[in-house]
Design a protein around this motif. Structure first.
Motif, short mmCIF file in Angstrom:
data_model
loop_
_atom_site.label_atom_id
_atom_site.label_comp_id
_atom_site.label_asym_id
_atom_site.label_seq_id
_atom_site.Cartn_x
_atom_site.Cartn_y
_atom_site.Cartn_z
N TRP A 209 0.83 -1.20 0.00
CA TRP A 209 0.00 0.00 0.00
C TRP A 209 0.87 1.26 0.00
N MET A 210 1.92 1.27 0.80
CA MET A 210 2.78 2.45 0.86
C MET A 210 3.45 2.71 -0.48
N ARG A 211 3.80 1.65 -1.20
CA ARG A 211 4.37 1.84 -2.53
C ARG A 211 3.31 2.37 -3.49
N GLU A 212 2.08 1.85 -3.37
CA GLU A 212 1.02 2.20 -4.30
C GLU A 212 0.61 3.67 -4.17
N ILE A 213 0.57 4.19 -2.94
CA ILE A 213 0.10 5.56 -2.73
C ILE A 213 1.26 6.55 -2.56
N SER A 214 2.45 6.11 -2.88
CA SER A 214 3.62 6.98 -2.74
C SER A 214 3.51 8.19 -3.66
N PRO A 215 3.97 9.36 -3.18
CA PRO A 215 4.00 10.55 -4.04
C PRO A 215 4.85 10.35 -5.28
N GLU A 216 5.75 9.39 -5.25
CA GLU A 216 6.59 9.14 -6.41
C GLU A 216 5.76 8.70 -7.61
N ARG A 217 4.53 8.25 -7.37
CA ARG A 217 3.66 7.87 -8.47
C ARG A 217 3.07 9.08 -9.17
N GLY A 218 3.29 10.28 -8.57
CA GLY A 218 2.96 11.50 -9.30
C GLY A 218 1.62 12.13 -9.00
N LEU A 219 0.83 11.61 -8.06
CA LEU A 219 -0.48 12.19 -7.76
C LEU A 219 -0.47 12.98 -6.46
N ALA A 220 -0.16 12.32 -5.36
CA ALA A 220 -0.25 12.95 -4.05
C ALA A 220 0.90 13.93 -3.82
N PRO A 221 0.67 14.96 -2.99
CA PRO A 221 1.75 15.89 -2.64
C PRO A 221 2.87 15.15 -1.89
N ARG A 222 4.09 15.65 -2.00
CA ARG A 222 5.23 14.98 -1.38
C ARG A 222 5.15 14.96 0.14
N TRP A 223 4.48 15.96 0.71
CA TRP A 223 4.38 16.03 2.16
C TRP A 223 3.30 15.09 2.70
N MET A 224 2.48 14.52 1.83
CA MET A 224 1.29 13.79 2.24
C MET A 224 1.54 12.61 3.19
N PRO A 225 2.47 11.68 2.90
CA PRO A 225 2.58 10.50 3.77
C PRO A 225 2.85 10.83 5.23
N GLN A 226 3.81 11.72 5.48
CA GLN A 226 4.15 12.03 6.86
C GLN A 226 3.02 12.77 7.57
N VAL A 227 2.45 13.76 6.90
CA VAL A 227 1.38 14.54 7.52
C VAL A 227 0.13 13.68 7.71
N SER A 228 -0.22 12.89 6.72
CA SER A 228 -1.44 12.08 6.81
C SER A 228 -1.34 11.02 7.90
N MET A 229 -0.15 10.41 8.05
CA MET A 229 0.01 9.41 9.11
C MET A 229 -0.13 10.05 10.48
N ARG A 230 0.41 11.25 10.64
CA ARG A 230 0.25 11.97 11.91
C ARG A 230 -1.22 12.31 12.15
N GLU A 231 -1.90 12.75 11.10
CA GLU A 231 -3.31 13.14 11.24
C GLU A 231 -4.17 11.96 11.69
N ILE A 232 -4.03 10.81 11.03
CA ILE A 232 -4.91 9.69 11.35
C ILE A 232 -4.61 9.12 12.73
N SER A 233 -3.34 9.12 13.15
CA SER A 233 -3.02 8.62 14.48
C SER A 233 -3.51 9.59 15.56
N LEU A 234 -3.39 10.90 15.31
CA LEU A 234 -3.93 11.88 16.26
C LEU A 234 -5.45 11.78 16.33
N ALA A 235 -6.09 11.59 15.17
CA ALA A 235 -7.54 11.47 15.16
C ALA A 235 -8.00 10.26 15.96
N ALA A 236 -7.26 9.17 15.87
CA ALA A 236 -7.62 7.97 16.63
C ALA A 236 -7.50 8.21 18.13
#
Length: 354
Positions: A209-236
């Motif tokens: 999954w991490m490879r599939e949604i990586s910003p290197e695939r050209g869609l998501a912003p480069r900052w997305m993985p780190q910020v999104s992981m923090r967001e979902i863990s804080l939300a939990a």
């Protein structure tokens, strides 16, 4: 000074367009600047079924500032927190200058902390616009002005409020952009995130999954993985302490990561101070129904009909279950097809399962 019609023309032209990385934030900033001047912009969309943040974009807005604000939002005392997006009575909040928040002169510890966080990242004031209508909460727009600049004021707040319907339409168009022909679905995967919000371990499926949604695939912003992981863990952690807060269940549209992704998080200890398990899976079928219905503006009754259609029920069976006439059910079915842009049940099921 621009006019709101000019903003409208620019945003309406972008509805349904495909954007990669932070292009959408850049476009919104360009459209809004003549109407409300700013030095940085953050735009995020929520899962309208749960209130959880599902996708986001930045333009001249530091990811480090976002991460600091996320901590304040979920575990601090931010008085206009995205974590409480469904609870805010006011659509606009201002931070900075003599206006305090919402145009009031009050200064609470929460307001002072917001200003301290902004100052630590070179910003002097912030304006936040809650994007919400009768269907629910769609996200939030935040504008920054640099330290030393003119702070946002009541006139800016009034101007921002006029943009809400336009931005909601833009986010809905982005979220409902038809998915491209997809590949095989990935099996669910689990990541373990520590108290520092860093990934501690991954199952093999989660690595895929991490490879599939990586910003290197050209869609998501480069900052997305780190910020999104923090967001979902804080939300939990926040939801464990406050069950009334949005559930930590994000559903990202195809346009954001190339496929619909559902991300759910759960603390592994009763106090929410240790590790958090984060589950990645395909957002399809029954998992997608509520979000799909909200994104497409289905009414409560149309959403019920959608569920029955997905289960394979015939119109007469649906009519009996809802205690309405077959004619009424057929009207709802036609409305579902029209709003979701499909021509029949088979196409609808394909849209839900793709």
């Amino acid at each position: 000074m621009g006019d709101v019609d000019g903003v409208a023309r620019c945003l309406e032209a972008a509805v349904g367009e495909r954007f990669v990385r932070d292009e959408l934030a850049a476009l919104v900033s360009q459209a809004v600047t003549p109407w409300v001047a700013h030095d940085g912009l953050r735009l995020f969309g929520t899962n309208p079924a749960t209130g959880a943040v599902s996708f986001g974009f930045l333009h001249d807005f530091s990811p480090d500032l976002v991460q600091a604000q996320l901590h304040d939002a979920y575990l601090g005392d931010d008085p206009f927190s995205p974590a409480d997006i469904t609870r805010h009575p006011m659509p606009v909040a201002l931070f900075g200058g003599s206006n305090g928040s919402n145009g009031n002169s009050r200064s609470t510890p929460g307001h002072r902390h917001v200003l301290s966080t902004l100052a630590a990242h070179g910003a002097g004031s912030e304006a936040r616009l809650l994007l919400r209508d009768r269907h629910g909460a769609w996200g939030l727009l935040a504008l920054l002005r640099e330290s030393g600049g003119r702070p946002f004021d009541g006139e800016d707040a009034a101007r921002l409020a006029q943009l809400s319907p336009l931005l909601i339409t833009l986010l809905r168009g982005y979220a409902t952009t038809a998915p491209p022909p997809g590949g095989a679905h990935l099996p669910a995967g689990v990541a373990i995130v520590g108290a520092d919000h860093q990934i501690r371990s991954l199952t093999p499926e989660a690595r895929a999954w991490m490879r599939e949604i990586s910003p290197e695939r050209g869609l998501a912003p480069r900052w997305m993985p780190q910020v999104s992981m923090r967001e979902i863990s804080l939300a939990a952690r926040r939801h464990l302490a406050d069950p009334g807060a949005p559930r930590p269940l994000a559903c990202s549209p195809t346009a954001y990561l190339g496929r619909r992704v559902a991300v759910h998080a759960q603390p592994l200890d009763e106090h929410g101070e240790g590790d958090v398990a984060v589950l990645f899976q395909e957002a399809t079928g029954t998992l997608l129904l509520s979000t799909f219905a909200a994104w497409h503006g289905l009414t409560a009754r149309e959403s019920l009909v959608l569920r029955h259609l997905y289960s394979g029920a015939a119109p007469k069976q649906i009519a009996r279950g809802l205690e309405v006439s077959p004619h009424t059910v057929n009207a709802h079915v036609k409305a579902v097809f029209r709003k979701t842009g499909v021509s029949g049940r088979d196409e609808l099921l394909a849209a839900l399962d793709s």
